[in-house]
Design an enzyme around this catalytic site. Sequence first.
Site: not given
Length: 363
Positions: A59, A284, A340
């Site tokens: 991330s 994601d 994610h």
Amino acid sequence: VASVLYLESPLGVGFSYSDDKQYTTNDTEVAHNNYLALKEFLRLFPEYANNDLYLTGESYAGIYIPTLAQWVMQDPGLKLKGLAVGNGLSCYETNDNSLVYFAYYHGLLGTQLWQDLQTFCCSQGKCNFHNNRNLNCTLKMTETIKIVDESGLNIYNLYAPCAGGVPGAFRYEGSQVITHDLGNSFIRHSLKFSWRQNLLQIPVAKKAVRLDPPCTNTTAISNFLNSPEVRKALHITPEVPQWQLCNFEVNRSYKRLYTTMNDQYLKLLSSGKYRILVYNGDVDMACNFLGDEWFVDSLGQKVQVNRRPWLYKDGGVDQIGGFVKEFTNIAFLTIKGAGHMVPTDQPQAAFTMFSRFIHRQPY
């Protein structure tokens, strides 16, 4: 297959805290602090100092990891061998532009909205959904944002349910909860503030607040890490605050300094010393695979292995784990059906990928 050190960062996140409660920081300071923390850990536990070192994160670690690596690569006392970034925020522009394509080709936008976006945001075969000043483009992007980011779809895994059901802008669970994305707040073009930034200006939002990623149930991990037995096992002293997944004060005071990691990756690649992996779960929407693929392609490295499927064992039989394209010292890899949080969604495929990465084996 590895000893793993989990570093909670920036200061003030998780169990980390400061006596003076000063949590204002930025990308550059965080990179240096993480380097100093790594050095201190190895001073306290010298038995790990001679191990090969890999830096990994996901991330917003798309920023954290390359900037930390620039410090580590200059230190001959650290045996840096490579870095891996999962569903990382590598470049705001490619992340924003690619997300619109991702959304349309996954059936979220519809033909009319897509045609309007093409009309108002694109010219001469090139689209700018990132910071287009055309008012009609901004209006159509607002529609797109509402669908992708605010409609109740799980931005971390398009095909996963939204924990707690379709949320409103506000939810109340004892204290006020503000939903917050872990990776990238989609840039709102010529709009001055995103809805999350506007939310921070509301006086009530500054009291008794905690951040929760949208559509994510954080109850189990919070209860586990805050249980007395776990705190004792981890040597967490009583004065340390309760563990939270996200910290409101840190988020509000954080200054983002970079819009792309192009220079950092090129510097690492120019040394020819490190194995780099950029990987993405392919469903994601917070940091989508297409944007990271575009980013890796933009680095201009020589292709060593053309894009192909990679395999892993599941129940003793081969399955396609995703697709991989390998360049000199850097690879881009997708994990099929993961969002994610790749190891949560596809643990066997993720473990296979990680093992091959650190053992310098072909994917």
